[in-house]
Design an enzyme around this catalytic site. Structure first.
Site, short mmCIF file in Angstrom:
data_model
loop_
_atom_site.label_atom_id
_atom_site.label_comp_id
_atom_site.label_asym_id
_atom_site.label_seq_id
_atom_site.Cartn_x
_atom_site.Cartn_y
_atom_site.Cartn_z
N ASP A 176 -102.98 -73.66 33.17
CA ASP A 176 -103.42 -75.16 33.71
C ASP A 176 -103.82 -74.81 35.15
O ASP A 176 -103.12 -75.10 36.08
CB ASP A 176 -102.55 -76.33 33.50
CG ASP A 176 -103.12 -77.58 33.80
OD1 ASP A 176 -103.85 -77.82 33.14
OD2 ASP A 176 -102.44 -78.08 34.68
N CYS A 229 -108.72 -80.22 33.96
CA CYS A 229 -108.98 -81.65 34.11
C CYS A 229 -110.32 -82.01 34.42
O CYS A 229 -110.66 -82.82 35.27
CB CYS A 229 -107.94 -82.46 34.69
SG CYS A 229 -107.76 -81.97 36.39
#
Lengths: 302, 167
Positions: A176, A229
């Protein structure tokens, strides 16, 4: 406005823009290492908090308060404040109890503690992050959640050494990566103020380096999940496309009840490998969440 | 005997016979501490190995790591030793304290609120002095909050500053 550059990628662009202007609901994840969903619901109700369960992930509760940190369930590590859509990648990775798992860019620990719970606190979970300040927050969060199978390590994920963990490859890795965070605009309205294409390109290089190293450190047959994101294809599909060229891996489809769109194979003057369509794009208006990108990679033998 | 190396994690030895570093407690001593003081049976810690980093700070870790590894953390901080009275950490008490049967003081809602805010306060307790597990009722079950030092009729909150909250 930066987001205009994605008009061609997004159907119902006006709904997308409207969603980006709305604040996000406050969501917590039940830490099943310490309490059941039922017990948390009971404690929240006793404390006067209203909540609503997320249908795709029963451990996620939308709360009526913006300050869940001042509640008893938080103090006891029964809950963890986590943006709803950011619970997706650990769920896609889906490690088992007893696995050896890397969280390559782990701080401040929402996904780490989620992985610890999915592993039922068994096996070995390695949380790495280059930023010592953010690692300190991760340590506090992981301790509060009672994750005892965790090694916390501070290194550049692009050159991660396996020596501090005994040298064995990982069964699974969560990647991530640091990104331009366009998808956090609902939580942080100033997220796009410093947006800069050179910064995006710089991040893209770092993201490739981190994903490459994670694939190299994972055993054949293992799984690597890549997430950001942000909406920028430079940080998403372009990273996958570059890594497919050099590493032993393929992009595989995954199931989720969330409403998603496939990865894009064309952006500006670039085209990407067809298999990036197996990755999923999540726009804020689709599920009333933040924006997100998630891909599942299988590490192959050669 | 070797001395303790501050930057490395080292396993706590099983028994006296395995002890390589002077002053380091053994696993058996650690298990006896929890059982004698709080009534927590040794089986509760079956999946955990105890490690020392720095002098006197023990960690409880259920995963695999090589001896001498230089990482930031292994599992959770667990117990402060090498002082006259060993002191459990807040995290250890929250993680394992549900199994305790003695030296647990269950306090009312107002006392619990003041305790987690870091306040010292008078309490009624006719048991032993020293480090107690402080618990309260939450969702109808007793839940440990942290460690309190009981002395002279007063319960002194040992909740670290970063964990103090106004609930």
């Amino acid at each position: 406005m930066i987001l205009e550059r994605y008009r061609g990628l997004i159907d119902s662009f006006d709904a997308f823009r409207d969603a980006c202007d709305r604040p996000l609901p406050s969501v917590v994840r039940v830490n099943t290492l310490k309490a059941s969903i039922e017990r948390v619901e009971r404690a929240l109700a006793d404390g006067g908090y209203a909540y609503e369960q997320c249908s795709w992930y029963p451990e996620l509760l939308r709360l009526s308060t913006d300050t869940p940190g001042n509640s008893w369930p938080y103090v006891h590590g029964w809950i963890y404040g986590q943006e709803e859509v950011s619970a997706l990648p650990a769920r896609v990775l889906s490690p088992s109890a007893g696995d050896r798992v890397l969280d390559a860019c782990a701080a401040p620990g929402s996904k780490t503690t989620q992985l610890g719970a999915l592993m039922d606190d068994r096996g070995t979970l390695i949380a790495n992050d280059a930023n010592l300040g953010r690692l300190s927050a991760l340590r506090t969060n992981a301790q509060r959640c009672g994750v005892t199978n965790l090694i916390v390590n501070s290194a550049d994920a692009q050159t991660l050494s396996l020596a501090p963990f005994g040298g064995e490859p990982f069964d699974h890795a969560l990647v991530d990566v640091p990104c331009s965070c366009e998808g956090t605009i609902r939580k942080n309205p100033t997220a796009l103020e410093d947006w800069d294409i050179d910064h995006v390109r710089g991040l893209s290089g770092i993201q490739r380096g981190i994903l490459r190293r994670a694939i190299q450190a994972t055993r054949a047959g293992g799984t690597v999940v890549y997430s950001t994101c942000t909406f920028a294809p430079e940080e998403n599909e372009a990273v996958l496309d570059a890594v497919l060229e050099t590493e032993r891996c393929r992009i595989v489809p995954f199931e989720t009840q969330l409403d998603t769109r496939p990865g894009v194979t064309e952006w500006e003057d670039k085209t990407y490998d067809q298999s990036v369509e197996n990755a999923r794009r999540i726009y804020p208006h689709l599920n009333d969440t933040g924006g997100f990108f998630c891909a599942k990679l299988e590490v192959t033998g050669e | 005997m070797r001395s303790n190396v501050g930057e490395q994690f080292s396993r706590v030895p099983a028994t006296d016979a395995d002890r390589a570093v002077e002053g380091r407690p053994t696993r058996n001593e650690v298990l006896s501490f929890w059982e004698d003081r709080y009534g927590i049976p040794p089986g509760v810690f079956e999946a955990h190995r105890f490690w020392e980093k720095g002098s006197g700070k023990l960690w409880a870790f259920s995963g695999d790591a090589p001896e001498g590894t230089e990482v930031e953390a292994l599992g959770i901080t667990f117990l402060r030793v090498r002082q006259e009275h060993w002191k459990p950490t807040t995290d250890a008490v929250q993680r394992f304290g549900r199994h305790a049967t003695q030296n647990v003081i269950t306090v009312d809602a107002e006392t619990a609120r003041r305790f987690i805010a870091g306040e010292d306060q008078p309490v009624d307790w006719d048991g032993e002095w020293g480090y107690l597990i402080v618990a309260h009722e939450l969702a109808d079950v007793r839940e440990p909050i942290g460690v309190g030092l009981y002395l002279h009729g007063e319960l002194r909150s040992q909740i670290p500053k970063g964990r103090q909250r106004s609930v």
